[in-house]
Motif scaffolding. Structure first.
Motif, PDB file in Angstrom:
ATOM      1  N   THR A 181       7.730   6.205  11.650  1.00  0.00           N
ATOM      2  CA  THR A 181       6.388   5.662  12.021  1.00  0.00           C
ATOM      3  C   THR A 181       6.218   4.479  11.009  1.00  0.00           C
ATOM      4  O   THR A 181       6.596   4.462   9.837  1.00  0.00           O
ATOM      5  N   LEU A 182       5.753   3.405  11.187  1.00  0.00           N
ATOM      6  CA  LEU A 182       5.469   2.268  10.576  1.00  0.00           C
ATOM      7  C   LEU A 182       3.923   1.750  10.538  1.00  0.00           C
ATOM      8  O   LEU A 182       3.216   1.709  11.751  1.00  0.00           O
ATOM      9  N   VAL A 183       3.189   1.741   9.394  1.00  0.00           N
ATOM     10  CA  VAL A 183       2.074   1.405   9.525  1.00  0.00           C
ATOM     11  C   VAL A 183       1.872  -0.132   9.094  1.00  0.00           C
ATOM     12  O   VAL A 183       2.665  -0.657   8.035  1.00  0.00           O
ATOM     13  N   CYS A 184       1.105  -1.009   9.950  1.00  0.00           N
ATOM     14  CA  CYS A 184       1.084  -2.436   9.578  1.00  0.00           C
ATOM     15  C   CYS A 184      -0.341  -2.923   9.421  1.00  0.00           C
ATOM     16  O   CYS A 184      -1.487  -2.590  10.074  1.00  0.00           O
ATOM     17  N   ASP A 185      -0.456  -4.122   8.526  1.00  0.00           N
ATOM     18  CA  ASP A 185      -1.728  -5.034   8.708  1.00  0.00           C
ATOM     19  C   ASP A 185      -1.456  -5.809   9.918  1.00  0.00           C
ATOM     20  O   ASP A 185      -0.341  -6.610   9.771  1.00  0.00           O
ATOM     21  N   LEU A 186      -2.422  -6.092  10.296  1.00  0.00           N
ATOM     22  CA  LEU A 186      -2.360  -7.163  11.521  1.00  0.00           C
ATOM     23  C   LEU A 186      -2.038  -8.851  10.643  1.00  0.00           C
ATOM     24  O   LEU A 186      -3.207  -8.913  10.066  1.00  0.00           O
ATOM     25  N   ASP A 187      -1.256  -9.353  11.044  1.00  0.00           N
ATOM     26  CA  ASP A 187      -0.940 -10.581  10.162  1.00  0.00           C
ATOM     27  C   ASP A 187      -1.315 -11.854  11.167  1.00  0.00           C
ATOM     28  O   ASP A 187      -1.899 -12.805  10.738  1.00  0.00           O
ATOM     29  N   ASP A 188      -1.077 -11.453  12.460  1.00  0.00           N
ATOM     30  CA  ASP A 188      -1.493 -12.765  13.428  1.00  0.00           C
ATOM     31  C   ASP A 188      -1.490 -12.060  14.791  1.00  0.00           C
ATOM     32  O   ASP A 188      -0.958 -11.017  15.110  1.00  0.00           O
TER      33      ASP A 188
END
Length: 166
Positions: A120-127
């Motif tokens: 599982t990877l959590v990401c902030d939306l960068d673009d």
């Protein structure tokens, strides 16, 4: 649409149907804290510096709109045996809310992770880059969890879920 365009679309689908892809659930929490998800295979690592990935989502998909609002999402790569959840989250008209029984809340994480995930990877939306019918989401990875033991990923090949057999 001409018959040549129809044939090309069918050939395109047949070609990619022969390419195995790891099945992922793209997750996003709504404003009430409910975890929504959708099944996806168009997921790829992007960079190690900074750790990032890309996900391709149809711009008409509600999950895309919620991610665009919330600016955070997760990618949960499913393990074999998770076919039922993958089917639920891929069918039009089915609930896209993920039941709590499928989720863990890792300490210090901003959102839950799927129990059945190999990673599982959590990401902030960068673009978010529009392209044809889809949006290319660039996620900057903030949290990672991998399952213990050997990986047994759920794959999608020839329009059905499959297991990797050794």
């Amino acid at each position: 649409m001409t018959s040549v365009e129809v044939d090309l679309k069918q050939d395109f689908q047949n070609a990619f149907g022969r390419v195995a892809a790891t099945v992922g659930i793209i997750g996003v929490c709504d404003e009430r804290g409910n975890m929504h998800g959708m099944t996806a295979t168009a997921i790829s690592s992007l960079s190690n510096d900074p750790p990032s990935l890309i996900v391709l989502l149809n711009h008409e998909n509600q999950t895309f709109h919620t991610i665009n609002e919330r600016k955070r999402f997760s990618v949960n790569f499913l393990s074999a045996g998770s076919e039922e959840l993958a089917h639920q989250l891929s069918r039009p008209g089915q609930s896209k809310i993920i039941d709590a029984e499928h989720l863990d809340q890792p300490t210090g994480w901003p959102m839950p992770a799927l129990r059945s995930a190999t990673a599982t990877l959590v990401c902030d939306l960068d673009d978010c880059i529009p392209q044809f019918t889809h949006q290319i989401l660039v996620g900057r990875i903030t949290h990672v969890r991998t399952s213990e033991g050997p990986s047994d990923p759920l794959l999608y090949l020839q329009r059905r879920f499959q297991r990797l057999t050794a």
